[in-house]
Design a protein around this motif. Sequence first.
Motif, PDB file in Angstrom:
ATOM      1  N   ARG A 152     -45.180  46.839  53.226  1.00 19.16           N
ATOM      2  CA  ARG A 152     -45.286  48.174  53.862  1.00 19.16           C
ATOM      3  C   ARG A 152     -44.121  48.816  54.616  1.00 19.16           C
ATOM      4  NH1 ARG A 152     -49.187  48.692  59.014  1.00 19.16           N
ATOM      5  NH2 ARG A 152     -48.464  50.821  58.855  1.00 19.16           N
ATOM      6  N   HIS A 153     -43.229  47.880  55.191  1.00 20.41           N
ATOM      7  CA  HIS A 153     -42.070  48.547  56.107  1.00 20.41           C
ATOM      8  C   HIS A 153     -40.857  48.506  55.238  1.00 20.41           C
ATOM      9  CE1 HIS A 153     -44.461  48.742  59.613  1.00 20.41           C
ATOM     10  NE2 HIS A 153     -44.974  47.431  59.435  1.00 20.41           N
ATOM     11  N   GLN A 155     -38.123  49.561  52.311  1.00 19.09           N
ATOM     12  CA  GLN A 155     -38.008  51.174  51.824  1.00 19.09           C
ATOM     13  C   GLN A 155     -38.602  51.349  50.557  1.00 19.09           C
ATOM     14  OE1 GLN A 155     -33.939  51.665  51.251  1.00 19.09           O
ATOM     15  NE2 GLN A 155     -34.132  53.705  50.594  1.00 19.09           N
ATOM     16  N   SER A 158     -42.159  52.512  51.195  1.00 16.33           N
ATOM     17  CA  SER A 158     -42.633  53.365  52.365  1.00 16.33           C
ATOM     18  C   SER A 158     -43.050  54.575  51.973  1.00 16.33           C
ATOM     19  CB  SER A 158     -41.254  53.780  53.098  1.00 16.33           C
ATOM     20  OG  SER A 158     -40.454  54.594  52.389  1.00 16.33           O
TER      21      SER A 158
END
Length: 267
Positions: A152-153, A155, A158
């Motif tokens: 999820r974090h 790029q 995102s």
Amino acid sequence: MDPYIQQCSFQNLSNSQQPYESVSASIVSDRKERRKWSLTEDVVLISAWLNTSKDPVVGNEQKAIAFWKRIATYFVASPKLAGLEKRGPVHCKARWGKINEGVCKFVGCYEAATKQRSSGQNEDDVLKMAHAIFFNDYKKKYILEHAWLELRHDQKWSGDSATKDKFQCKRRKLDDQTAQPSSSVHVSHREEAMARKKKTVSKKATLEEEEKERMEFQSIWDIRQADFALKTTLNKQKLLDRLIAKTEPLSELEIALKNKLISDMLT
């Protein structure tokens, strides 16, 4: 043939087939078990994909076969999977495709839930809402939350870059299948730059066409104005000629008109 012998022969044939049927059933059962991926295996596969795709030495130039072989090697070498059955490049690629597609879909659901977040709701409430949105959209529960938590974090997944629309997720899946994941970002930038360039060229061409049309209209207008002025001059000249050629005395109005025409012709 003796019916008893025939029956015994049938029983012997049936009994002789039972071991093979048992082995076949065992193979099918083993294959089903091999297709199941544990949460730990998923996490290790994600780590292998991220590390291999971002390797500056082989990042963008590696071919599909070599890329997935590197991931499989990384995967098998993980101490977290000690004692577990090994996975080959084909298995890793197939599993990654499912993970990537599922995470892309859930990212969109989570972003939608975030936009609907009201005051007083925490992250757990948003996550529950995202699961509800996913179930409503795809008619099934989302079972890859552990994969989403790992990605999820990054790029690529995102909310700002990966879920503007569903097409981006599909394009990322295609990029993964061609085994050039890190180059997909550069391709996207090039496509956007080309699109902006085409838009600028198109706008410039439109302005040039509008300017050309305006100049053509102005040219036609000038020609008509010149033609109108020439006709007016000719009409005045004809009227003045008639007044001069007149033998009888002119009236005051005709004299005034004659003088006005002569004045206009001289200016």
